[in-house]
Each structure stands twice: as C-alpha cells, then as structure tokens.
Design a protein around this motif. Structure first.
Motif, PDB file in Angstrom:
ATOM      1  N   SER A 173      -0.411   5.841  -5.756  1.00 10.50           N
ATOM      2  CA  SER A 173      -0.942   5.242  -4.445  1.00 10.50           C
ATOM      3  C   SER A 173      -2.534   5.064  -4.802  1.00 10.50           C
ATOM      4  O   SER A 173      -3.108   5.524  -5.721  1.00 10.50           O
ATOM      5  CB  SER A 173      -0.632   5.982  -3.205  1.00 10.50           C
ATOM      6  OG  SER A 173      -1.562   7.272  -3.249  1.00 10.50           O
ATOM      7  N   PHE A 174      -3.164   4.282  -3.696  1.00  9.39           N
ATOM      8  CA  PHE A 174      -4.500   4.054  -3.931  1.00  9.39           C
ATOM      9  C   PHE A 174      -5.337   5.239  -3.843  1.00  9.39           C
ATOM     10  O   PHE A 174      -6.730   4.925  -3.918  1.00  9.39           O
ATOM     11  CB  PHE A 174      -4.952   2.682  -2.764  1.00  9.39           C
ATOM     12  CG  PHE A 174      -4.703   1.690  -3.441  1.00  9.39           C
ATOM     13  CD1 PHE A 174      -5.416   0.511  -3.906  1.00  9.39           C
ATOM     14  CD2 PHE A 174      -3.328   1.076  -2.914  1.00  9.39           C
ATOM     15  CE1 PHE A 174      -4.753  -0.447  -4.476  1.00  9.39           C
ATOM     16  CE2 PHE A 174      -2.534  -0.066  -3.493  1.00  9.39           C
ATOM     17  CZ  PHE A 174      -3.559  -0.859  -4.152  1.00  9.39           C
ATOM     18  N   ALA A 175      -4.820   6.486  -3.269  1.00  9.53           N
ATOM     19  CA  ALA A 175      -5.505   7.791  -3.213  1.00  9.53           C
ATOM     20  C   ALA A 175      -5.886   7.906  -4.521  1.00  9.53           C
ATOM     21  O   ALA A 175      -6.947   8.914  -4.745  1.00  9.53           O
ATOM     22  CB  ALA A 175      -4.712   8.544  -2.443  1.00  9.53           C
ATOM     23  N   LEU A 176      -5.270   7.659  -5.951  1.00  6.32           N
ATOM     24  CA  LEU A 176      -5.637   7.800  -6.829  1.00  6.32           C
ATOM     25  C   LEU A 176      -7.157   7.706  -7.284  1.00  6.32           C
ATOM     26  O   LEU A 176      -7.644   8.209  -8.162  1.00  6.32           O
ATOM     27  CB  LEU A 176      -4.612   7.257  -8.013  1.00  6.32           C
ATOM     28  CG  LEU A 176      -3.434   8.295  -8.306  1.00  6.32           C
ATOM     29  CD1 LEU A 176      -2.402   7.457  -9.150  1.00  6.32           C
ATOM     30  CD2 LEU A 176      -3.731   9.432  -9.003  1.00  6.32           C
ATOM     31  N   GLN A 228       6.777   6.258  -6.556  1.00  7.25           N
ATOM     32  CA  GLN A 228       7.045   7.411  -7.482  1.00  7.25           C
ATOM     33  C   GLN A 228       6.682   7.212  -8.963  1.00  7.25           C
ATOM     34  O   GLN A 228       7.356   6.180  -9.480  1.00  7.25           O
ATOM     35  CB  GLN A 228       8.549   8.010  -7.377  1.00  7.25           C
ATOM     36  CG  GLN A 228       8.838   8.568  -5.979  1.00  7.25           C
ATOM     37  CD  GLN A 228       7.882   9.806  -5.593  1.00  7.25           C
ATOM     38  OE1 GLN A 228       7.752  10.714  -6.277  1.00  7.25           O
ATOM     39  NE2 GLN A 228       7.203   9.605  -4.366  1.00  7.25           N
ATOM     40  N   SER A 236       1.265  13.672  -8.603  1.00  2.00           N
ATOM     41  CA  SER A 236       1.089  13.402  -6.933  1.00  2.00           C
ATOM     42  C   SER A 236       2.231  12.130  -6.720  1.00  2.00           C
ATOM     43  O   SER A 236       3.485  12.330  -6.878  1.00  2.00           O
ATOM     44  CB  SER A 236      -0.103  13.215  -6.642  1.00  2.00           C
ATOM     45  OG  SER A 236       0.072  12.992  -5.228  1.00  2.00           O
ATOM     46  N   ASP A 237       1.491  10.938  -6.646  1.00  2.87           N
ATOM     47  CA  ASP A 237       2.462   9.837  -6.296  1.00  2.87           C
ATOM     48  C   ASP A 237       1.380   8.807  -6.913  1.00  2.87           C
ATOM     49  O   ASP A 237       0.092   8.984  -7.055  1.00  2.87           O
ATOM     50  CB  ASP A 237       3.019   9.579  -4.945  1.00  2.87           C
ATOM     51  CG  ASP A 237       1.982   9.565  -3.789  1.00  2.87           C
ATOM     52  OD1 ASP A 237       0.710   9.506  -4.204  1.00  2.87           O
ATOM     53  OD2 ASP A 237       2.265   9.740  -2.831  1.00  2.87           O
ATOM     54  N   GLY A 291       0.837  -1.021  -0.167  1.00  2.00           N
ATOM     55  CA  GLY A 291       0.001  -0.038  -0.202  1.00  2.00           C
ATOM     56  C   GLY A 291       0.999   1.386   0.127  1.00  2.00           C
ATOM     57  O   GLY A 291       0.282   2.317   0.037  1.00  2.00           O
ATOM     58  N   GLU A 292       2.066   1.136  -0.026  1.00  2.00           N
ATOM     59  CA  GLU A 292       2.914   2.300  -0.101  1.00  2.00           C
ATOM     60  C   GLU A 292       3.205   3.164  -1.086  1.00  2.00           C
ATOM     61  O   GLU A 292       3.029   2.402  -2.352  1.00  2.00           O
ATOM     62  CB  GLU A 292       4.278   2.074   0.537  1.00  2.00           C
ATOM     63  CG  GLU A 292       4.649   1.454   1.997  1.00  2.00           C
ATOM     64  CD  GLU A 292       5.570   1.191   2.494  1.00  2.00           C
ATOM     65  OE1 GLU A 292       6.463   0.428   1.737  1.00  2.00           O
ATOM     66  OE2 GLU A 292       6.133   1.536   3.504  1.00  2.00           O
ATOM     67  N   PRO A 293       3.171   4.405  -1.242  1.00  2.00           N
ATOM     68  CA  PRO A 293       3.031   5.128  -2.502  1.00  2.00           C
ATOM     69  C   PRO A 293       4.417   4.901  -3.174  1.00  2.00           C
ATOM     70  O   PRO A 293       5.359   4.640  -2.560  1.00  2.00           O
ATOM     71  CB  PRO A 293       3.046   6.617  -1.738  1.00  2.00           C
ATOM     72  CG  PRO A 293       3.400   6.789  -0.540  1.00  2.00           C
ATOM     73  CD  PRO A 293       2.970   5.370   0.126  1.00  2.00           C
ATOM     74  N   GLY A 308      -0.486  10.155 -11.636  1.00  2.00           N
ATOM     75  CA  GLY A 308       0.566   9.482 -10.797  1.00  2.00           C
ATOM     76  C   GLY A 308       1.748  10.704 -11.038  1.00  2.00           C
ATOM     77  O   GLY A 308       2.379  10.834  -9.877  1.00  2.00           O
TER      78      GLY A 308
END
Lengths: 324, 442
Positions: free
Chosen positions: A244-247, A143, A241-242, A139-141, A238
């Motif tokens: 991650s699942f926040a996308l 790059q 930002s980065d 789950g870690e973001p 991506g």
C-alpha cells in the motif's frame, strides 16, 4: 541511582538472563538493517550518478510493488499461465520505461542546473508516481504474492540458549537476496566499464561528457538499477505487511542510514543499514520501556547524529577538503 | 482593452458558475459533505468506509429521491487522513451550508470541535473522536454514537473477564494495549488505567509511531518478553495487518488479540492468511451483504455503475461501517424535518434532529437493517448513548459474530467522561455554556 541502574545495568542483566531474546533481537535488527540498506542503496545509486537526492525512491518502491501485484492479479483473473513470472518480467520492463521517461522528461532538460533544481524535480516525480499509482491500481492495499514468487514461508524454530529463536524463512530469503544484490552492485560499480563511467559522471558531468561518456545512457542505467532495487525492496517490505502507499513511509528510514553511511558509498549503505537496524531494535527492546516505548522512529536519527559528531562525512562518505 | 474586458468577463463567468451550485444547494437540496480518504497511507481503511458512506446516501437519492422529498447534495473532500487537510476541507465546505460534518479522523475531529458551535454546524464523529464529547451539556454540537472508545475498551475488558471466569479473575493478569501513537490511539488509555486500578490487572502500553506502522518487530519482541495475557489493538491503516501478521509470527494466541472496531477491516485480518483465524475485533454492526439495505444499495447504486466500490467488497465490515455512518446522518436529517416541519433543513435543525434521535428495532426493520445494528437513542445530555457492542471473530474468510451484544461499563465510563468533559471546558477558557434548548425524543 535507580535510573542509572535502569539505563546502564538492567538491560545487560536482561540480555544475560534471556540470551534467546537477545539473539532474536539481533536477528530482527539484522534483517531490518539489510532491508534498510536495500532502500538506502537505491538512494546511493542515484546520488552517485547525478549528485541528486532522489526523493522519489520511496514511491518508486511502492509503484514497483503495486505494478507487480496489479499485473499478477490482472493476469490471474484472465487465466494467463505463469502469471507471477510474467508479471515480474513485465514489472522490470515498466521500471525500464520509467527510467527512460525520467531521463528524457525530467533529467535531460535539467542538465547543468543546480542540484537543488534536480532535487525539487524528484519531489514532482513523487507526486506524479503517487497519482499514477492511485489512478491505475487504486489506493486499496494488496497482498504481496510471496508464494507465487517462490519465496519461502514459515519459520525455522531453534530451541537454543534456554529459549526459542525463530527465524522467518522470508526474512532469511530477504537477507540473502539483499546481500546478493549489494554484492552484485558493488562489483558492477568497481569492476565494469559502465560502473567506472558512472562514477565519472558522478564526479563531474561536464568532464565526463568531454571524454565521450553518454550522460543520458548512464542516467537511464542508474535509474533502471534503482528501479530494480526498489522492486526488490517493495517485495520484501510488502511481504511483511501489505502493499500500500503506507510503504512509502518506510523509505524515510533510509535517511539516517544515509547520514550514517554517507550518500556516495555502497558499503556505507550496508554498514549504516546494519548499525541502524540492530541499534534501533536493541534500543527499542531494552531501553524503549524506560521512555514509554515507541522510540524506534527517532532513535535511528539519534544514532546517526551521534556518529556524525565524530565523522561528519559519514562512516564511508568522502571527506570534503576545500583549500582557500 | 478588449482582451482585458474578455478576461474580466471570463473571470466573472467562472465565479458565477462556481457560486451557482452552492446557491442551488441551499434551496433545492440538503448539502452533506463527506470527509474521506481514498489516498495516502491510510487509504486501505479509508476507501471501504468512503464507499459505504457515499453509496448509502446515493441510494437514498436514487430510490427515494432523497430524504422527505429533498435531494441530498453529496460531496466528498479528500483529507488523506491528514489533520491539516481535514481542516482545509472544513473551511472549504462550511460556506456551502452543510447540515452536518463527519470528519472521519480523531485528529481532525479534535481540531473542529471548537468550530462546530461557532459555525452552527453539528459534527458526527461516529464511535471515534473525543470520548468526552459524549457529554451533550458541554458539547451540544458534537455527537459520537453509538459507543465511545472508552465504551469499547470496557467491553474488551468484559470480554476478557467472560473468558477468564469473571471480573475478579482479572487480578494479576497482564493486558497489553498496542496503539497508534496519535490522539486516536491514545484515547482508551485513561479508561484502561482506571480499570487496571479497579480490577487489579497490569496494563502494558505498546505505542506504534505512524512511521513504524509496518515495522513492528521490536514491539512484538517486547510482547514475547512481557507475555501479556490479552492484547487490545487500537490500530488503523497499515498498522493493523502488520500487527496481525506479527502476532502470528510470535505465536501469540490469535483469540486473545482483540482489535477496536477500527481494527476490524477484512483486509486487516486477510493479511494474516490462515494464521489470522480467530482474530477478534469489536463491532457495533453486522458484516455481510444479505441485509435489504445492502441489497438496495447494490440494486440502485452499484449495479447502475454509480459507485466506486469493487462489487465483491460490498458488505465487507468497513463498507458496512460507512453505511451505518450515513444511516445516522440520514436519520438525523429525517428527524430534523419531522421536528421543524421544514423540508430543506439547516445545520441547527439537524443538531436538534441528532440530539433527539431514536432508532428503534422497528425503525431499523423499516430501514432494511433488521439484525444489522442495535437500536440507538441519543439525548440532550448523552450524545453517545453508550450502546451495545459485540466481539466479531475472523473465521479465515469473513467476520462472524463471536459474542452476544454486550453493554459497556457505563457506570465506569460515564463519570470519567463527564469529568473529562468538564476538564476540557475548564482548560479552554471561554468555552461557551450550553444555551440550546432540548427537544423531546423522536
């Protein structure tokens, strides 16, 4: 009177006083709009071919981007030459395998079921992809590998209109790539045999089957195409930002675009995306402070609903006429 | 009939098997549930903290056999940083006799505050949650050391004053607060508004909805228009790397962007690449793996494959934050054992242990944490301590100490906080008056 001045006069005075900021806001809106359009396109493709609103489109974007970066990192660690190019090709391959699997294990058993069943199946698919993504990539973001993918960095700064307008090169690239994809898909849908077959499937599954169109093949093609669109969208968002699942949350921005542009129209997705993108940026920038800021998240829906008052089927949606 | 009997027997067996570890936990071990989020939109910040928290407690089990000879029963519950799931986690663990809970979310904390006193389970919301809960007279079951969000915001203002040449130089300055539009993000507003009035600076608020965490271009255009002199970032999860990238994009001077301690993840700063150099974040502990405590974690947990952490990330800022959180829990348990003379302490004992906790320099050294953090002292009335905080600076590769330890403006924070605590009790009809006796400091 003061509030009327702040709503109807002051924002336009600000636009006149600092035209460079207006141009910058328009640019940010256009770039955001193109990226929204790209997300919406993924939804439209699948809706056109199967009449299903694909709830999993957002997580497909995350999954594609994570696969790309995950594969790149693994290959770079193991000294594989040209890892970015190979990762890109392999990710496209993964999206193809995903499309085939979805067709075989999700869609095929549900042929001729009500649309709501297929819609719920895409919910299930979302959770499967979330679990699979977390299991494989964690789950870690991460790059985004923008430079390795030959995407430009830096900005073009122009001293114009008494100020500075800064265009990020990555945003320009995003706009160009999104436009090219949209144009390509429009041609594909309108002018090719597969495109016509795809539209036939969208109109009526059984009628399409009766004239010899392979439903399974069409679904694989369309889910694969939506996967490619998801990959492009994941790379672009991506990079901002980065990865991650926040996308996945960003994908929800496609909803007002679809409401506005219609669920079945590619031009609708593009025009809808641009209207929402520009509308929300200008709204947030000039009118947001009046409401304490942070209005972007609901303003997009407000704009879409305002349009719906006049065109319930969306800007480019098909008008449904039912004769009694 | 046979099938029915078999089914009933199986069900009874399963129920018994499920109940056994709970019963065992009460007698042979101290049950410490950890609310973590390794999944979802905020996992980027949640994972390193979860690793740090569980690795420290596991290290105590592996190295020392637990605390005071009693093993710790550590169990993670995944909240996804979702308040609803967090409350579900609480309901799930409360029957297993936890000695403390640590929700790791301001939203979850706010929901659980009224439950803590009823269920007799103390809650540690380490440097997050409700600032007003530092008032032990009104919140005897809640602890939020080492500093509240209001302390953090006051240290930020002191840092600005240091750089600008004094508090009197703040007059006429414009200070922006970019915050997550959620209870966590809004916490420092009350104090910053008060300080704006006292020192004459203008406060500009820039809320970021959770749905727009990665879509901040309009907000930063606003920053470009308003030209704030300094910005305080009260962000979490994907909001932070996006903010750092956007700040670089609009050429905002990175050394004037200061994040709260939760905006100080290595991944937050790393996202901005070279342009993030100079970005600042408050902190109350050190980053790095050179401390004996971290070396013990590596030796007893990580090297033995008993951790989920990526070895290269041991010692990163948020990892060490998790270690610090668990150290407070462990020291409260140890103190509870000392006060009560019991080995297997209860939630009520640990509340007393937390309330009389004092971690001196000497104790930090014993813990392998010399230079890692400032001493901590909690009292009956002050459940926070308002301890010193420093400004960390990103050098392009890692966090470094960018300032000396700074005292929060306790004279500003404490009266406001006590007023807010009283206000909370007044608004919640029937809020219980404190009946718990006070212990002497450890």
């Amino acid at each position: 009177m003061d509030i009327l001045y702040k709503i109807f006069i002051d924002p336009f005075m600000q636009m006149g006083a600092a035209p460079d900021l207006l141009v910058q806001a328009l640019w940010e809106g256009l770039v955001g709009g193109v990226l929204y359009a790209l997300i919406a396109l993924g939804f439209v493709l699948i809706f056109k071919a199967s009449g299903v609103f694909n709830f999993a489109q957002g997580i497909m974007m995350v999954f594609a981007a994570l696969t790309l970066v995950g594969l790149y990192e693994w290959m770079a660690r193991h000294g594989v030459p040209a890892p970015a190019a190979i990762a890109l090709v392999l990710t496209i391959g993964v999206m193809y395998v995903l499309a085939v699997s979805i067709e075989k294990f999700v869609l095929r058993p549900l042929v001729n079921q009500p649309d709501i069943i297929l819609f719920m199946a895409t919910f299930g698919l979302t959770f499967v992809l979330v679990g699979l993504g977390e299991l494989i990539f964690g789950g870690e973001p991460k790059q985004m590998i923008t430079e390795q993918l030959w995407l430009p960095k830096g900005s073009i700064d122009m001293k114009i209109l008494g100020g500075l307008v800064s265009l990020q090169k990555i945003d320009i690239a995003a706009a160009v790539i999104a436009s090219a994809m949209v144009a390509g898909l429009a041609v594909f849908f309108q002018s090719t045999r597969i495109g016509r077959a795809l539209r036939a499937v969208a109109d009526d599954h059984q009628a399409a089957l009766s004239v010899g169109i392979s439903l399974n093949q069409i679904w694989v093609i369309v889910w694969f195409t939506a996967g490619i669109v998801a990959l492009a969208t994941g790379i672009m968002w991506g990079a901002r930002s980065d990865v991650s699942f926040a996308l996945e949350i960003i994908a929800l921005k496609a909803l007002p675009v679809l409401i506005l542009g219609g669920f079945t129209s590619i031009p609708g997705a593009i025009v809808g995306g641009l209207i929402i993108g520009v509308g929300e940026k200008l709204g947030e920038f000039y009118w947001g402070p009046l409401l304490g800021g942070g209005i972007e998240s609901w303003l997009a829906y407000f704009i879409a609903l305002a349009f719906l008052l006049f065109r319930p089927q969306g800007l480019f949606g098909e008008k449904i006429i039912e004769r009694i | 009939m046979k099938i029915r009997t078999l089914a009933l027997a199986t069900a009874a067996g399963v129920a018994l098997a499920t109940a056994l570890p709970v019963a065992a936990s009460a007698q042979d071990a101290i049950y410490v549930p950890l609310f973590t989020y390794r999944t979802g939109a905020f996992a980027g910040s949640g994972i390193p903290i979860a690793n740090g928290m569980s690795d420290y407690l596991n290290m105590l089990n592996e190295r020392d056999g637990g605390i005071g000879g009693v093993k710790l029963l550590i169990e993670e519950c995944e909240t996804g940083y979702d308040t609803k799931k967090g409350v579900e986690c609480y309901e799930q663990v409360k029957g297993k006799n936890p000695v403390i809970t640590s929700p790791y979310s301001t939203g979850i904390t706010l929901q659980l505050i009224p439950k803590a006193a009823v269920d007799k389970i103390p809650m540690l919301s380490m440097a997050y949650g409700l600032s007003a809960s530092a008032d032990g007279n009104i919140f005897p079951w809640i602890f939020n050391p080492p500093a509240t969000y209001w302390d953090g915001a006051s240290v930020f203002i002191k840092h600005v004053a240091d750089k600008e040449g004094g508090l009197d130089k703040l007059k006429g300055k414009k200070i922006g607060l970019i915050h997550l539009d959620a209870p966590f993000g809004k916490e420092p507003i009350t104090l910053l508004e008060k300080l704006a009035k006292d020192y004459g600076f203008e406060l500009k608020l820039y809320p970021v909805a959770a749905a727009e965490m990665q879509n901040q271009s309009a907000l930063w255009l606003g920053v470009r228009r308003d030209r704030p002199d300094w910005i305080y970032l009260q962000g979490w999860g994907a909001m932070n790397p996006t903010a750092v990238k956007e700040a670089a994009k609009v050429n905002f001077p990175m050394e004037k962007l200061v994040g709260v301690w939760w905006a100080g993840g290595d991944d937050d700063a790393r996202a901005g690449a070279d342009q993030a150099k100079g970005y600042k974040s408050l902190s109350f502990h050190a980053a790095g793996a050179e401390f004996p405590v971290i070396k013990d974690i590596q030796k007893f947990v990580v090297e033995k494959g008993k951790s989920q952490v990526d070895k290269a990330k041991v010692g990163e800022n948020l990892y060490n934050r998790g270690v610090y959180n668990s150290m407070l829990i462990a020291e409260a348990i140890r103190n509870a054992q000392k006060i009560t003379g019991k080995k297997a302490v209860t939630g009520e004992d640990v509340r007393r242990g937390m309330e009389s906790l004092e971690i001196s320099e000497a104790r930090l050294k014993e813990l392998g944490m010399e230079g890692f953090a400032a001493p901590v002292k909690i009292s009956c009335s002050d459940h926070n301590g308002h301890h010193k905080v420093y400004v960390a600076s990103w050098d392009g590769q890692k966090w470094t100490k960018g300032s000396d330890w700074m005292e929060p403006m306790k004279d500003k924070v404490r009266p406001l906080l006590e007023e807010a605590a009283k206000d909370y009790a007044d608004k919640n009809a029937g809020w219980p008056k404190r009946t718990e006796a006070c212990d002497k400091a450890s």
